[in-house]
Design an enzyme around this catalytic site. Structure first.
Site, PDB file in Angstrom:
ATOM      1  N   ASP A 191      -1.002 101.388  44.338  1.00 48.04           N
ATOM      2  CA  ASP A 191      -0.285 100.311  45.020  1.00 48.04           C
ATOM      3  C   ASP A 191       0.139 100.719  46.429  1.00 48.04           C
ATOM      4  O   ASP A 191       0.176  99.897  47.350  1.00 48.04           O
ATOM      5  CB  ASP A 191       0.978  99.928  44.252  1.00 48.04           C
ATOM      6  CG  ASP A 191       0.785  99.861  42.758  1.00 48.04           C
ATOM      7  OD1 ASP A 191       0.215 100.817  42.186  1.00 48.04           O
ATOM      8  OD2 ASP A 191       1.230  98.891  42.141  1.00 48.04           O
ATOM      9  N   PHE A 192       0.499 102.010  46.591  1.00 55.93           N
ATOM     10  CA  PHE A 192       1.028 102.483  47.868  1.00 55.93           C
ATOM     11  C   PHE A 192      -0.041 102.587  48.948  1.00 55.93           C
ATOM     12  O   PHE A 192       0.291 102.832  50.110  1.00 55.93           O
ATOM     13  CB  PHE A 192       1.675 103.862  47.695  1.00 55.93           C
ATOM     14  CG  PHE A 192       2.923 103.871  46.849  1.00 55.93           C
ATOM     15  CD1 PHE A 192       3.449 102.704  46.326  1.00 55.93           C
ATOM     16  CD2 PHE A 192       3.573 105.061  46.579  1.00 55.93           C
ATOM     17  CE1 PHE A 192       4.591 102.715  45.549  1.00 55.93           C
ATOM     18  CE2 PHE A 192       4.725 105.083  45.812  1.00 55.93           C
ATOM     19  CZ  PHE A 192       5.239 103.905  45.286  1.00 55.93           C
ATOM     20  N   ALA A 212       4.980 107.872  54.300  1.00 51.21           N
ATOM     21  CA  ALA A 212       4.259 106.974  55.204  1.00 51.21           C
ATOM     22  C   ALA A 212       2.765 107.106  54.912  1.00 51.21           C
ATOM     23  O   ALA A 212       2.103 108.028  55.399  1.00 51.21           O
ATOM     24  CB  ALA A 212       4.559 107.321  56.664  1.00 51.21           C
ATOM     25  N   GLU A 213       2.232 106.181  54.113  1.00 50.41           N
ATOM     26  CA  GLU A 213       0.842 106.285  53.676  1.00 50.41           C
ATOM     27  C   GLU A 213      -0.151 106.170  54.828  1.00 50.41           C
ATOM     28  O   GLU A 213      -1.194 106.852  54.826  1.00 50.41           O
ATOM     29  CB  GLU A 213       0.554 105.209  52.622  1.00 50.41           C
ATOM     30  CG  GLU A 213       1.173 105.477  51.267  1.00 50.41           C
ATOM     31  CD  GLU A 213       2.681 105.263  51.253  1.00 50.41           C
ATOM     32  OE1 GLU A 213       3.356 105.851  50.382  1.00 50.41           O
ATOM     33  OE2 GLU A 213       3.188 104.499  52.105  1.00 50.41           O
ATOM     34  N   GLN A 236       0.709 108.386  45.895  1.00 49.82           N
ATOM     35  CA  GLN A 236       1.394 108.558  44.617  1.00 49.82           C
ATOM     36  C   GLN A 236       0.974 107.503  43.597  1.00 49.82           C
ATOM     37  O   GLN A 236       0.801 107.791  42.416  1.00 49.82           O
ATOM     38  CB  GLN A 236       2.910 108.492  44.815  1.00 49.82           C
ATOM     39  CG  GLN A 236       3.516 109.769  45.352  1.00 49.82           C
ATOM     40  CD  GLN A 236       5.024 109.717  45.329  1.00 49.82           C
ATOM     41  OE1 GLN A 236       5.635 108.644  45.257  1.00 49.82           O
ATOM     42  NE2 GLN A 236       5.642 110.876  45.400  1.00 49.82           N
ATOM     43  N   PHE A 237       0.805 106.287  44.073  1.00 50.48           N
ATOM     44  CA  PHE A 237       0.341 105.186  43.250  1.00 50.48           C
ATOM     45  C   PHE A 237      -0.685 104.404  44.065  1.00 50.48           C
ATOM     46  O   PHE A 237      -0.543 104.277  45.284  1.00 50.48           O
ATOM     47  CB  PHE A 237       1.493 104.259  42.845  1.00 50.48           C
ATOM     48  CG  PHE A 237       2.530 104.922  41.984  1.00 50.48           C
ATOM     49  CD1 PHE A 237       2.459 104.842  40.605  1.00 50.48           C
ATOM     50  CD2 PHE A 237       3.577 105.625  42.552  1.00 50.48           C
ATOM     51  CE1 PHE A 237       3.411 105.456  39.806  1.00 50.48           C
ATOM     52  CE2 PHE A 237       4.539 106.241  41.773  1.00 50.48           C
ATOM     53  CZ  PHE A 237       4.453 106.163  40.389  1.00 50.48           C
ATOM     54  N   GLU A 281       2.703 112.833  49.537  1.00 52.00           N
ATOM     55  CA  GLU A 281       4.131 112.784  49.229  1.00 52.00           C
ATOM     56  C   GLU A 281       4.446 113.601  47.978  1.00 52.00           C
ATOM     57  O   GLU A 281       3.870 113.373  46.915  1.00 52.00           O
ATOM     58  CB  GLU A 281       4.567 111.330  49.026  1.00 52.00           C
ATOM     59  CG  GLU A 281       4.378 110.482  50.276  1.00 52.00           C
ATOM     60  CD  GLU A 281       4.446 108.991  49.994  1.00 52.00           C
ATOM     61  OE1 GLU A 281       4.794 108.624  48.860  1.00 52.00           O
ATOM     62  OE2 GLU A 281       4.136 108.199  50.902  1.00 52.00           O
ATOM     63  N   HIS A 299       3.960  99.903  41.228  1.00 48.82           N
ATOM     64  CA  HIS A 299       3.637 101.126  40.494  1.00 48.82           C
ATOM     65  C   HIS A 299       2.654 100.877  39.354  1.00 48.82           C
ATOM     66  O   HIS A 299       2.502 101.740  38.485  1.00 48.82           O
ATOM     67  CB  HIS A 299       4.900 101.768  39.909  1.00 48.82           C
ATOM     68  CG  HIS A 299       5.921 102.141  40.922  1.00 48.82           C
ATOM     69  ND1 HIS A 299       6.817 101.234  41.437  1.00 48.82           N
ATOM     70  CD2 HIS A 299       6.193 103.325  41.531  1.00 48.82           C
ATOM     71  CE1 HIS A 299       7.605 101.836  42.319  1.00 48.82           C
ATOM     72  NE2 HIS A 299       7.249 103.109  42.383  1.00 48.82           N
TER      73      HIS A 299
END
Length: 327
Positions: A85-86, A59-60, A82-83, A29, A129
């Site tokens: 967490d994602f 959409a991971e 990106q993080f 992303e 995040h």
């Protein structure tokens, strides 16, 4: 050698990986036109084109799933979350496909993939995040988990991982992206699975990684300046595989171990390290193996005072050193 920030070092490692092997692609992303949320891939799309540095949908699971297809068909994808967490929507893909594809296919298919996952708090990112869930991935056979904090190590890990047939996760802390160090301009690699002693000592061993490593170094310096003695500090660099040899040699020398990490306490990598020390170096211990970690709460608070209370600092580590050296 040039003084470079952590994000610059990672950028250079990715740049050299793209230049050295045309099979390498970056997929995630905002990695292309925007250059990444932390600007780690800035300029790489212009340099290598939109077929090598590819902007993905939000959409991971798609990012990792498409990455598996790329890897199975001869490419070497560097997939970016990106993080950290994602990454949870993609856990099935990571655990069931990325980690196990070679085993499930009896060696017919490989999955040479790198997954970049920035992690950690202290940036006022709150829920989604700020998590540190790297221990989840250390539990999965078939994955390597690398967590460099030094810019030199970060660049060398990127180059090393992009050339390996074994899938891996590279986790870089967000709170120290502005830290700088001398980094060679030419390509080089850093060994995976080898910890680094960043401060030598004989009275106590601190084992850490990520942003807390620097807090641990400051705490060790303060203690030695005020109380004397000497404290050894180990930067794990790689969480899976662990460098058991360096850990055990240090603890057998000092007799005391303090494990410090930002991830939650229960099920964290600190518990695994403590078990290894208890099994292999119990007779050498002069005190309990101590873990100093973040609290077992659902998420990093958004409120600045609560976020500060959640995070450890050098004073917390210094207090733990005082308690442990008292034995």
């Amino acid at each position: 050698m040039a003084e470079k920030l952590l994000i610059q070092a990672i950028h250079d490692g990715l740049d050299e990986a793209l230049a050295e092997d045309e099979r390498v692609v970056i997929f995630g992303e905002d990695v292309g036109t925007r250059g990444g949320v932390f600007r780690v891939t800035d300029g790489l799309k212009d340099k290598y084109g939109p077929m090598r540095v590819i902007d993905a949908p939000l959409a991971e699971s798609l990012i990792i799933g498409a990455g598996v297809g790329m890897a199975a068909n001869g490419l070497i994808p560097i997939a970016e979350m990106q993080f950290q967490d994602f990454s949870t929507p993609a856990m099935d893909q990571i655990m069931s496909e990325v980690a196990r594809l070679r085993y499930r296919s009896n060696g017919d298919w490989g999955c040479p993939m790198v997954i970049r996952m920035p992690y950690g708090g202290g940036i006022h990112g709150a829920l989604y995040h700020s998590q540190s869930i790297e221990a989840i991935y250390t539990h999965v056979p078939g994955l390597k988990v690398v967590a460099p904090i030094d810019p030199y190590d970060a660049k060398g890990c990127c180059e090393k991982q992009s050339s390996t047939p074994i899938p891996s996760s590279i986790s870089s802390t967000r709170r120290r992206i502005g830290r700088s160090a001398e980094v060679p301009d030419e390509p080089y690699t850093v060994p995976i699975g080898k910890a680094k002693i960043v401060r030598e000592g004989s009275d106590l061993t601190i084992i850490s990684y990520g942003a807390y490593l620097y807090e641990a170094l400051q705490a060790a310096d303060d203690f030695v300046d005020e109380q004397g003695g000497s404290i050894e500090v180990i930067d794990l660099r790689t969480l899976k595989p662990l460098d058991n040899e360096t850990i055990l040699e240090s603890v057998m020398k000092t007799g005391k171990a303090l494990i410090v990490h930002e991830a939650n306490r229960f099920g964290g990598i600190g518990g695994e390290i403590a078990a290894i020390i208890a099994e292999e170096a119990f007779a050498y211990l002069d005190g309990p193996v101590v873990r100093l970690t973040s609290a077992d709460v659902p998420a990093m608070p958004y409120s600045p005072p609560l976020e500060k209370a959640f995070l450890l600092d050098k004073d917390d580590i210094r207090a733990a050193i005082d308690r442990l050296t008292a034995f």
